[in-house]
Design a protein around this motif. Structure first.
Motif, short mmCIF file in Angstrom:
data_model
loop_
_atom_site.label_atom_id
_atom_site.label_comp_id
_atom_site.label_asym_id
_atom_site.label_seq_id
_atom_site.Cartn_x
_atom_site.Cartn_y
_atom_site.Cartn_z
N GLY A 24 54.56 -13.68 9.81
CA GLY A 24 55.75 -13.40 9.03
C GLY A 24 56.72 -14.53 9.34
O GLY A 24 56.48 -15.33 10.25
N SER A 70 60.98 -11.63 0.77
CA SER A 70 61.02 -10.33 0.09
C SER A 70 62.21 -9.46 0.50
O SER A 70 62.44 -8.42 -0.11
N ASP A 88 58.97 -9.95 -3.98
CA ASP A 88 58.51 -11.33 -3.84
C ASP A 88 59.41 -12.28 -4.63
O ASP A 88 59.43 -12.26 -5.85
N PRO A 146 57.61 -10.79 4.95
CA PRO A 146 56.94 -9.81 5.81
C PRO A 146 55.57 -10.22 6.30
O PRO A 146 55.02 -9.59 7.21
N GLU A 153 49.34 -8.40 4.64
CA GLU A 153 49.07 -6.99 4.83
C GLU A 153 48.03 -6.79 5.92
O GLU A 153 47.11 -7.60 6.08
N GLN A 169 53.95 -0.74 -0.89
CA GLN A 169 54.71 -1.83 -0.29
C GLN A 169 55.47 -1.40 0.96
O GLN A 169 56.11 -2.23 1.61
N SER A 208 55.01 -3.46 4.09
CA SER A 208 55.70 -4.75 4.00
C SER A 208 57.20 -4.58 4.23
O SER A 208 57.84 -5.40 4.90
N ARG A 239 57.74 -4.04 7.95
CA ARG A 239 57.61 -5.29 8.71
C ARG A 239 58.85 -6.17 8.51
O ARG A 239 59.29 -6.85 9.45
N SER A 240 59.41 -6.14 7.31
CA SER A 240 60.60 -6.93 7.03
C SER A 240 61.81 -6.40 7.79
O SER A 240 62.57 -7.18 8.38
#
Length: 460
Positions: A48, A82, A149, A191, A194, A308, A311, A314-315
């Motif tokens: 990331g 993102s 994105d 992020p 996957e 999503q 993601s 993670r972000s």
């Protein structure tokens, strides 16, 4: 996974059913070393990245102190990202103003309209006296906003108007712009890739994707699922009660006192949503018990699909750690709009992990964030149901009644003075402990149903 809980604690009497299922070995607020990974080949963790861009003055307006009243960036092309957020140097400074961004979808010429970013000064953070707050790495920050994105961005930050009194008696008050915090930067978070498809366990006894840090994060859940599991499986109420009684008193005590606990829900682990365990602080922090749950919204917007959600998590995790300077993601759990439940801050989902979710009330509580913004949007019923199921289990492990009230001692905040003994609902909204809009009015209004459903799941 039945039988895993029996090794957690060696309590020998039925009266101990009121005690937490698991306790940190070194007491309250302790940071315990993470378990070490078994020997074996290790692989690189999920990648990331974060782009950090300093904001510059926009226009010629200046505040009375000489600072720019408006800062930002004009349209520019950047590397893919993102999620966006804004940070500043001093976490004790407040951003009194508005933040708006617009983004360009990757590979297109399509720009979004202006979107507001919630400023949420101070409200999601470690308590003032917590060591996490004193590392020198913590920064002030807005809420993160999920934009999908994107490869282009434009931002504007403007101080809100305040009333300045004239120097002479009777002079008319006039609006001026408040100075913005120093060191404003735009954070653009990618992020990363996957994780592999979710499953209850790794493909073999030693998954090649399990790093030393990931193994440590997974080992604290070893009573609930195999090492390296992407999912902690659900249990029925009978199985959950049986495991709890066995862990605390043994089968001979099973008929004496029936525990009030909801069935364990399915929980996607940090490995399941692809957390990069190398970026968090190595050790785990614990508090004494879990007396209450605070419900939040992530304020990251509702423009995401449930596929999503990993993601998005993670972000947020990367924004909390790399941008805001926290030791780990702030929330103990997250829930998406489809009702999926995710492990948050590392340390073990059944343990009293010390979070950074409700400034002043992180001790002896757990924080549950619903991914989305619910000030003017109703939360999905699946998310409210997930809150009820999760709290019925988590609070039940620690003997707490979801429909009851409890006393919590304030660590200091903008609503209750430090040291105040405050009576709160066992399931509270963030705004109950801190003057904030979180978890959004529409979600806050659903907490009564979450409390009653959670108590029902516990058999009360």
């Amino acid at each position: 996974m039945r039988g895993f809980l029996a090794s957690s604690i060696g309590v020998t009497c039925a009266a101990a059913l009121a005690l937490p299922l698991t306790l940190p070995s070194s007491g309250a607020r302790a940071a315990t070393p993470a378990p070490q990974s078994p020997a074996g080949p290790l692989a690189v963790s999920v990648p990331g990245s974060t782009q950090s861009l300093p904001l510059t003055p926009l226009g010629s307006d200046r505040s009375p102190g000489g600072e720019a009243a408006e800062q930002g960036l004009l349209q520019r092309e950047v590397r893919p990202f993102s999620l966006v957020g804004v940070i500043w140097d001093d976490p004790d400074d407040e951003l009194n103003g508005s933040v708006q961004v617009r983004t360009r979808a990757s590979g297109t010429s399509n720009w979004s309209g202006w979107q507001p970013v919630e400023t949420h000064n101070h409200e999601h953070a470690a308590d003032p006296d917590d060591p996490e707050r004193a590392t020198g790495r913590v920064r002030g920050s807005t809420a993160p906003l999920w934009v999908g994105d994107s490869d282009g961005v434009e931002i504007r930050v403007r101080g809100e108007a305040a009333q300045a009194r004239g120097e002479h008696r009777g002079a008319t008050e006039s609006p001026v712009e408040r100075a913005l915090p120093e060191g404003l930067r735009l954070e653009l978070v990618d992020p990363g890739a996957e994780p592999p498809p979710q499953g209850s366990a790794p493909e073999g006894p030693r998954s090649p994707a399990l790093t030393a840090e990931a193994a440590a994060s997974s080992a604290v859940n070893a009573d609930l699922a195999p090492l390296g599991a992407s999912v902690i499986p659900a249990l029925s109420k009978e199985e959950t009660e049986s495991d709890l009684v066995e862990a605390r008193g043994g089968p001979e005590d099973a008929g004496k006192v029936k525990p009030h606990i909801g069935p364990r829900p399915r929980i996607i682990t940090r490995k399941g949503w692809g957390a990069d365990e190398k970026i968090r602080e190595k050790n785990f922090g614990y508090t004494k018990t879990v007396k209450a749950a605070f419900v939040h919204h992530s304020a990251s917007g509702n423009n995401y699909r449930c596929s999503q959600a990993p993601s998005l998590l993670r972000s947020i995790y990367r924004f909390h750690v790399k941008s805001s300077g926290w030791r780990d993601i702030g929330y103990n759990f997250a829930v998406d709009k489809c009702g999926n439940i995710y492990e948050g801050r590392a340390g073990g989902v059944a343990k009293p992990v010390l979070g950074a979710h409700t400034l002043g009330f992180n001790s002896n509580t757990t924080g549950v964030a619903v991914l989305g913004s619910f000030g003017s949007t109703n939360p999905p019923s699946a998310a409210v149901s997930a809150i009820a199921r999760l709290t019925a289990w988590k609070l039940g492990l620690h003997g707490a009644n979801p429909s009851g009230k409890t006393y919590l001692r304030s660590g200091g905040g903008n609503k209750y003075k430090k040291g105040s003994n405050v009576r709160l609902n066992v399931i509270s909204g963030h705004r109950d402990g801190f003057a904030t809009e979180c978890p959004g009015l529409r979600l806050y209004k659903k907490l009564g149903k979450a409390r009653s459903d959670s108590a029902r799941h516990q058999g009360r």
